[in-house]
Scaffold this active site. Structure first.
Site, PDB file in Angstrom:
ATOM      1  N   HIS A  55       0.848  -1.181   0.000  1.00 20.61           N
ATOM      2  CA  HIS A  55       0.000   0.000   0.000  1.00 20.61           C
ATOM      3  C   HIS A  55       0.888   1.238   0.000  1.00 20.61           C
ATOM      4  O   HIS A  55       2.039   1.199   0.462  1.00 20.61           O
ATOM      5  CB  HIS A  55      -0.891   0.017   1.236  1.00 20.61           C
ATOM      6  N   GLU A  57       0.920   3.832   1.837  1.00 14.73           N
ATOM      7  CA  GLU A  57       1.399   4.218   3.167  1.00 14.73           C
ATOM      8  C   GLU A  57       2.583   3.361   3.597  1.00 14.73           C
ATOM      9  O   GLU A  57       3.559   3.881   4.141  1.00 14.73           O
ATOM     10  CB  GLU A  57       0.286   4.054   4.220  1.00 14.73           C
ATOM     11  N   CYS A  85      -5.986   1.836   5.925  1.00 16.30           N
ATOM     12  CA  CYS A  85      -6.625   0.592   6.359  1.00 16.30           C
ATOM     13  C   CYS A  85      -6.020   0.177   7.710  1.00 16.30           C
ATOM     14  O   CYS A  85      -5.016   0.747   8.146  1.00 16.30           O
ATOM     15  CB  CYS A  85      -6.420  -0.502   5.311  1.00 16.30           C
ATOM     16  N   CYS A  88      -2.202  -0.597   7.546  1.00 18.64           N
ATOM     17  CA  CYS A  88      -1.378   0.612   7.453  1.00 18.64           C
ATOM     18  C   CYS A  88      -1.429   1.405   8.757  1.00 18.64           C
ATOM     19  O   CYS A  88      -0.415   1.940   9.200  1.00 18.64           O
ATOM     20  CB  CYS A  88      -1.835   1.462   6.280  1.00 18.64           C
TER      21      CYS A  88
END
Length: 152
Positions: A55, A57, A85, A88
């Site tokens: 992801h 992040e 999410c 993260c």
């Protein structure tokens, strides 16, 4: 434009989201900022890297840690186009980011207040300041357009 403003740094995260969109990835982008300077930039690369943890992040945090020479990012802020999410959010807490600024919320899966707020959970060893809604329409629009095109 004020180059030290939340809007400026979110516009830089949106540039990363556009790169994800162009690569047919879910269009989320992130930047990590320290002392008014961007120290890392990333976009979702889950499909490209065949890695569920890739992801924006997570990639931005890893790059920022390398740039800082430390896994602790206590004086850094994360700008991300969509609410992080839970995965993260966990990494954000562990890296001890000072502040998380996101564009659009994720009420179904968000880890910063949407579904659960891991970033400010009292039981954890660190809590982040959260700012939401920065360039929210732009951040939501790129996601909406991406998923609308996939449903056609």
């Amino acid at each position: 434009m004020d180059f030290s403003s939340d809007e400026y740094f979110m516009s830089e995260a949106l540039k990363q989201a556009r790169k994800a969109h162009a690569a047919d990835e879910v269009p989320v982008g992130a930047v990590v900022v320290r002392d008014g300077e961007i120290i890392s930039r990333a976009w979702n690369q889950v499909e490209m890297l065949k890695d569920a943890t890739a992801h924006a992040e997570m990639l931005a945090i890893t790059q920022a840690e390398a740039a800082m020479g430390d896994w602790r990012l206590t004086d850094c802020d994360l700008y991300v186009t969509k609410e992080p999410c839970p995965m993260c959010a966990g990494a954000i807490v562990h890296a001890r980011l000072r502040r998380v600024i996101f564009g659009c919320p994720d009420p179904k899966c968000g880890g910063a207040g949407g579904m659960v707020n891991l970033l400010q959970m009292p039981q954890l060893n660190h809590r982040c300041v959260i700012t939401s809604g920065i360039l929210e329409d732009d951040c939501a629009s790129i996601l909406r357009d991406f998923f609308r095109a996939r449903r056609l």
